[in-house]
Design a protein around this motif. Sequence first.
Motif, PDB file in Angstrom:
ATOM      1  N   ASP A 152      -8.056   1.989   7.551  1.00 46.01           N
ATOM      2  CA  ASP A 152      -9.139   1.536   6.686  1.00 46.01           C
ATOM      3  C   ASP A 152      -9.259   2.543   5.546  1.00 46.01           C
ATOM      4  O   ASP A 152      -9.847   3.615   5.713  1.00 46.01           O
ATOM      5  CB  ASP A 152     -10.450   1.455   7.456  1.00 46.01           C
ATOM      6  CG  ASP A 152     -11.629   1.044   6.568  1.00 46.01           C
ATOM      7  OD1 ASP A 152     -11.379   0.722   5.381  1.00 46.01           O
ATOM      8  OD2 ASP A 152     -12.773   1.042   7.049  1.00 46.01           O
ATOM      9  N   LYS A 161     -10.882   0.273  -7.258  1.00 48.65           N
ATOM     10  CA  LYS A 161     -10.705  -1.175  -7.296  1.00 48.65           C
ATOM     11  C   LYS A 161     -11.161  -1.749  -8.637  1.00 48.65           C
ATOM     12  O   LYS A 161     -10.869  -2.906  -8.959  1.00 48.65           O
ATOM     13  CB  LYS A 161     -11.478  -1.827  -6.152  1.00 48.65           C
ATOM     14  CG  LYS A 161     -10.891  -1.515  -4.775  1.00 48.65           C
ATOM     15  CD  LYS A 161     -11.728  -2.095  -3.654  1.00 48.65           C
ATOM     16  CE  LYS A 161     -11.173  -1.704  -2.297  1.00 48.65           C
ATOM     17  NZ  LYS A 161     -12.028  -2.171  -1.181  1.00 48.65           N
ATOM     18  N   ASP A 189     -12.683   3.717  -2.453  1.00 49.61           N
ATOM     19  CA  ASP A 189     -14.030   3.488  -2.990  1.00 49.61           C
ATOM     20  C   ASP A 189     -14.658   4.761  -3.542  1.00 49.61           C
ATOM     21  O   ASP A 189     -15.762   4.735  -4.091  1.00 49.61           O
ATOM     22  CB  ASP A 189     -14.949   2.892  -1.917  1.00 49.61           C
ATOM     23  CG  ASP A 189     -14.562   1.475  -1.541  1.00 49.61           C
ATOM     24  OD1 ASP A 189     -13.806   0.844  -2.304  1.00 49.61           O
ATOM     25  OD2 ASP A 189     -15.007   0.991  -0.477  1.00 49.61           O
ATOM     26  N   GLY A 213     -15.213   3.171  -7.548  1.00 48.46           N
ATOM     27  CA  GLY A 213     -13.932   3.158  -6.859  1.00 48.46           C
ATOM     28  C   GLY A 213     -12.784   2.720  -7.747  1.00 48.46           C
ATOM     29  O   GLY A 213     -12.978   2.205  -8.853  1.00 48.46           O
ATOM     30  N   SER A 259     -10.978   2.488   2.807  1.00 45.57           N
ATOM     31  CA  SER A 259     -12.122   2.285   1.922  1.00 45.57           C
ATOM     32  C   SER A 259     -12.769   3.587   1.474  1.00 45.57           C
ATOM     33  O   SER A 259     -13.188   3.704   0.316  1.00 45.57           O
ATOM     34  CB  SER A 259     -13.163   1.372   2.584  1.00 45.57           C
ATOM     35  OG  SER A 259     -13.575   1.898   3.837  1.00 45.57           O
ATOM     36  N   ASP A 267     -11.407   6.337   0.819  1.00 49.71           N
ATOM     37  CA  ASP A 267     -10.576   6.902  -0.247  1.00 49.71           C
ATOM     38  C   ASP A 267     -10.691   6.089  -1.529  1.00 49.71           C
ATOM     39  O   ASP A 267     -11.057   6.607  -2.582  1.00 49.71           O
ATOM     40  CB  ASP A 267      -9.112   6.960   0.193  1.00 49.71           C
ATOM     41  CG  ASP A 267      -8.883   7.922   1.342  1.00 49.71           C
ATOM     42  OD1 ASP A 267      -9.503   8.997   1.339  1.00 49.71           O
ATOM     43  OD2 ASP A 267      -8.081   7.594   2.233  1.00 49.71           O
ATOM     44  N   THR A 318      -5.592   8.305  -3.293  1.00 51.48           N
ATOM     45  CA  THR A 318      -5.729   7.583  -4.562  1.00 51.48           C
ATOM     46  C   THR A 318      -4.757   8.122  -5.607  1.00 51.48           C
ATOM     47  O   THR A 318      -4.235   7.348  -6.424  1.00 51.48           O
ATOM     48  CB  THR A 318      -7.166   7.675  -5.093  1.00 51.48           C
ATOM     49  OG1 THR A 318      -7.570   9.056  -5.160  1.00 51.48           O
ATOM     50  CG2 THR A 318      -8.124   6.930  -4.182  1.00 51.48           C
TER      51      THR A 318
END
Length: 432
Positions: free
Chosen positions: A193, A230, A199, A228, A195, A197, A163
């Motif tokens: 995948d 996102k 999330d 996360g 996610s 990391d 990230t």
Amino acid sequence: MKNEINIGLLGFGVVGSGVAEILHRHQEDLSHKLGVPVKIKKVLVKDATKKRDTVLAQEIFTTDSDEVIEDPSIDLIVEVIGGTIEAKQAIEKALRAGKGVVTANKDVMAQFGHELLKLADEHKCDLFYEASVGGGIPLIRTLEDGLASDRIRALTGIVNGTTNFILTKMKHEKKTYEEALAEATELGFAEADPSADVDGMDAARKMTILASLAFSTEVRLEDVFVRGMKDIQNGDLALAEQFGFTVKMAGFAKKDDDGIEISVEPVFIQNSHPLASVNNEFNAVYVYGDTVGETMFYGPGAGSLPTATSVTGDIVAACRNLLLGVNGKRLHAPQHAYTVKEDKQIIGRYFHRISVKDEVGVLSKLASVYSNHGASLATVVQHEGDNNGGVDLIMITHSISRQQHLDIMNELHNTPAVNGVVSYYRVEGENR
């Protein structure tokens, strides 16, 4: 006195092969430091017949874990399988067999670390797990030994290289999230995948391990507040820069008389704080202690050789204990009761980006929302309009509780003059 130490290696992927490479390359140095050679005697793999680019002999590879764990000539088990259930079972079996264990498994240690450390105590075995957090940074050894005489009050950390790499590319090279993630994947910093990391769960596991150790208590993974990356919206990084901040996915753990708070989320960190300048795949953890004050530990947070270096450091420590006859002498029982703070006890500043209707009286309506919940505002700025006829208002609060923040968010969502809350962030960087 042993004339050599034999290792059973469980797993031969990226980290396992790195450990074998370091042990082979540095054998002369290790023998000098320990007084005896350290050899890998057995390696557990899924396919023992597969051709591998390694100096290890083909015959030491096996698909039978018992052949490794139950071999009486093997002194130390190194677990780098990955995953959870199989790895946990292997660690348990090794400890019950009276063998010390070195693991790099953050998933296992975050979920089951307390019971595994208790099992190690019961069977008078070492359980080392430096590489489960921070890659090549010696964080756990520092907390256990270097800062053992201090009382740690708080930890602030960038503990996920994926990230941090993505956010660095987005900020400095103006890449989109998708472009930065693709580059991280291509360079091996992100899994197929990603996610865990993006999330925030990878960082949450690491913060659970660090907080348990720093505060000498049994922090539970399910008590970590996680958001996360996102949730980061277009324009947020530019807004952060405009107000003197940098966006980071960061973990926080704090202990005081009210209990413990622990979180992982994207935050606005003041540019003057050292964590704001930690870029790319690097990790850093800022530690606040009663006597030491503020210290920061920085280094590569991922990769084969940095992680393998931490594993090898644990191997050396475990070997020394074996040679001195003091393996399993360090007790891991928690010292303090575990109390989790409620949202009303968790205090911080917040950045709110709110899309509102471009009409008279909106600002006073929003001000009343904050006033209703006892929140005062440090900054109020009207930003550019959007394509739907609305405008963004930027609100930065003074210190409020997380409960006040959540209540404000809820009321804003139900305020007719508000199109929506675009994004929000904790504001960090001051001494917590």
